[in-house]
Motif scaffolding. Structure first.
Motif, PDB file in Angstrom:
ATOM      1  N   LEU A 107       0.898  -1.228  -0.178  1.00 24.07           N
ATOM      2  CA  LEU A 107      -0.059  -0.076   0.004  1.00 24.07           C
ATOM      3  C   LEU A 107       0.669   1.353   0.044  1.00 24.07           C
ATOM      4  O   LEU A 107       2.081   1.432   0.345  1.00 24.07           O
ATOM      5  N   ALA A 108       0.258   2.457  -0.554  1.00 25.24           N
ATOM      6  CA  ALA A 108       0.992   3.481  -0.523  1.00 25.24           C
ATOM      7  C   ALA A 108       1.224   3.973   1.180  1.00 25.24           C
ATOM      8  O   ALA A 108       0.132   3.701   1.729  1.00 25.24           O
ATOM      9  N   ALA A 120      -2.656   6.037   7.471  1.00 27.74           N
ATOM     10  CA  ALA A 120      -4.040   6.314   7.803  1.00 27.74           C
ATOM     11  C   ALA A 120      -4.849   5.155   8.492  1.00 27.74           C
ATOM     12  O   ALA A 120      -5.800   5.309   9.084  1.00 27.74           O
ATOM     13  N   LEU A 121      -4.810   3.983   7.589  1.00 25.57           N
ATOM     14  CA  LEU A 121      -5.528   2.969   8.299  1.00 25.57           C
ATOM     15  C   LEU A 121      -5.036   2.326   9.275  1.00 25.57           C
ATOM     16  O   LEU A 121      -5.946   1.862  10.353  1.00 25.57           O
ATOM     17  N   HIS A 122      -3.627   2.367   9.654  1.00 22.14           N
ATOM     18  CA  HIS A 122      -3.313   1.893  11.110  1.00 22.14           C
ATOM     19  C   HIS A 122      -3.734   3.154  11.991  1.00 22.14           C
ATOM     20  O   HIS A 122      -4.204   2.448  13.219  1.00 22.14           O
ATOM     21  N   LEU A 168      -7.413   3.882  16.709  1.00 23.24           N
ATOM     22  CA  LEU A 168      -8.688   4.630  17.285  1.00 23.24           C
ATOM     23  C   LEU A 168      -9.820   3.776  17.295  1.00 23.24           C
ATOM     24  O   LEU A 168     -10.783   4.196  18.097  1.00 23.24           O
ATOM     25  N   GLY A 169     -10.062   2.583  16.827  1.00 24.59           N
ATOM     26  CA  GLY A 169     -11.261   1.800  16.682  1.00 24.59           C
ATOM     27  C   GLY A 169     -12.399   2.708  15.834  1.00 24.59           C
ATOM     28  O   GLY A 169     -13.575   2.637  16.001  1.00 24.59           O
ATOM     29  N   ASP A 170     -11.851   3.475  14.755  1.00 22.30           N
ATOM     30  CA  ASP A 170     -12.611   4.163  13.887  1.00 22.30           C
ATOM     31  C   ASP A 170     -13.317   3.352  12.804  1.00 22.30           C
ATOM     32  O   ASP A 170     -12.804   3.344  11.853  1.00 22.30           O
ATOM     33  N   THR A 171     -14.077   2.341  13.437  1.00 20.71           N
ATOM     34  CA  THR A 171     -14.577   1.215  12.439  1.00 20.71           C
ATOM     35  C   THR A 171     -15.987   1.490  12.301  1.00 20.71           C
ATOM     36  O   THR A 171     -16.833   0.532  12.009  1.00 20.71           O
TER      37      THR A 171
END
Length: 384
Positions: free
Chosen positions: A40-41, A47-49, A54-57
């Motif tokens: 991945l870029a 950003a995904l990590h 953060l549990g931003d799901t």
């Protein structure tokens, strides 16, 4: 000078669980489905990590325009086109953009023109939306492919409702020039039709080639057109599920706004994050990826010339898919069957792209150079 993007080692790739790596046994080189072997870029991965940490799901925010704005700014920088973010809407993927748009654009049983050889799901998405497939094959003069504008004109005159345009064209990698698209727009306008443009491969247009967004070519195109856009091919995000409906007229914007709310709410949260970061902060990575793809095409041309001169490749101008004319090998209508059985190389079936695909196969070259070399060696070793 842009540094080429390097593919992951095979030991890492074999740990992936996506379709490319779980469809066939490990002795098969998977070069069929349109997934890339590159990491991945970095901006996307970071950003995904962060989102995982953060549990931003959770659910997406309907009016979060950051990903759309990133795409609009990317389009302005790369193609001189600044689509209006207020006239865009997200959903899961380009196939959903196509199916949901067609439900509103086509009367029951109405004809939708496609231009084979072309992306196989087009044959299914049109009837799913209530339409019928009308084939107007690409023109092939033996050197280059092009849209058959006169054929499209006749099909519209005979009652077809509009055109499902593949731009750049999968599988041949054709980038339609502005003049051709202007002619298409004029013909479609004369018949009061529509154009639904799948532009998913556009960010991967090769160096020295100009991509022209359909909605940028004329007022007629803006009036009757909808574009399907995504970062899924450019940044290898197909499993994260985000794509855009893009419109540039009040009428088409109203059509898209009238879609059920769930069409938007099915967008993936991680997909929005990754798409935003890719278009905003992944451009250097994308340039490196394009450089690697072009180098791989150079390599494939050399290897075929040396080991399989009977196989013809007409170099694509976008993307990472090589359309191989293997008819001279005598491997039958679907040479991918022989390639997989005898050479243990998984290619995409040519006939799946329509009748012009007979004797052909599609090879994914978004991989390590060594994979291409090994694939050609295996194919050349097959004796029929």
């Amino acid at each position: 000078m842009t540094s080429p993007t390097s593919a992951e080692p095979m030991s890492t790739l074999r740990r992936r669980t996506s379709a490319k790596w779980r469809t066939y046994p490990e002795d098969v080189l998977p070069m069929f489905v349109a997934e890339m072997d590159y990491p991945l870029a970095p901006a996307i991965a970071a950003a995904l990590h962060e989102a995982v940490d953060l549990g931003d799901t959770g659910y997406i925010v309907d009016r979060d325009e950051r990903a759309a704005r990133a795409f609009s700014e990317f389009a302005a920088a790369r193609w001189g086109w600044t689509p209006d973010v207020r006239r865009m809407r997200t959903t899961t993927d380009v196939s959903v953009v196509i199916a949901e748009a067609l439900r509103r654009l086509v009367r029951p049983g109405g004809g939708v023109i496609i231009t084979p050889p072309v992306y196989p799901p087009f044959y299914d998405l049109i009837p799913e939306a209530g339409g019928s497939v009308v084939e107007v094959p690409l023109r092939d003069d033996g050197t280059a492919f092009s849209l058959d504008i006169d054929g499209i004109d006749r099909a519209l005159e005979a009652g077809a409702s509009g055109v499902l345009l593949c731009s750049p064209h999968n599988p041949v990698g054709l980038v339609h020039d502005r003049e051709t698209l202007e002619r298409l727009a004029a013909v479609v306008a004369r018949h009061d039709g529509f154009v639904l443009a799948d532009e998913i491969h556009a960010p991967l247009t090769h160096d020295g080639v100009a991509f022209t967004p359909y909605l940028s070519v004329s007022d007629e195109a803006r009036s009757h057109g909808i574009s399907a856009e995504s970062g899924s091919k450019a940044f290898n995000l197909a499993g994260l599920k985000t794509a855009f409906f893009v419109t540039e007229s009040d009428g088409m914007a109203d059509l898209v706004r009238g879609l059920p709310d769930e069409v938007t709410y099915r967008t993936g949260q991680f997909g929005l994050i990754a798409t935003r970061e890719g278009f905003a902060n992944g451009r250097d990575w994308l340039d490196g990826t394009i450089a690697s793809l072009q180098a791989n095409l150079d390599l494939l041309e050399r290897e075929l010339a040396e080991q399989l001169p009977a196989v013809r490749l007409r170099r694509p101008s976008a993307g990472f898919l090589a359309w191989l004319d293997m008819s001279a090998l005598g491997w039958g209508d679907d040479p991918a069957v022989v390639a997989r059985r005898e050479a243990r190389v998984a290619l995409m079936s040519g006939p799946a792209f329509g009748r012009p695909g007979i004797g052909h196969a599609r090879m994914n070259i978004a991989c390590a150079p060594e994979t291409i070399t090994e694939a050609v060696r295996r194919l050349a070793a097959v004796r029929r």
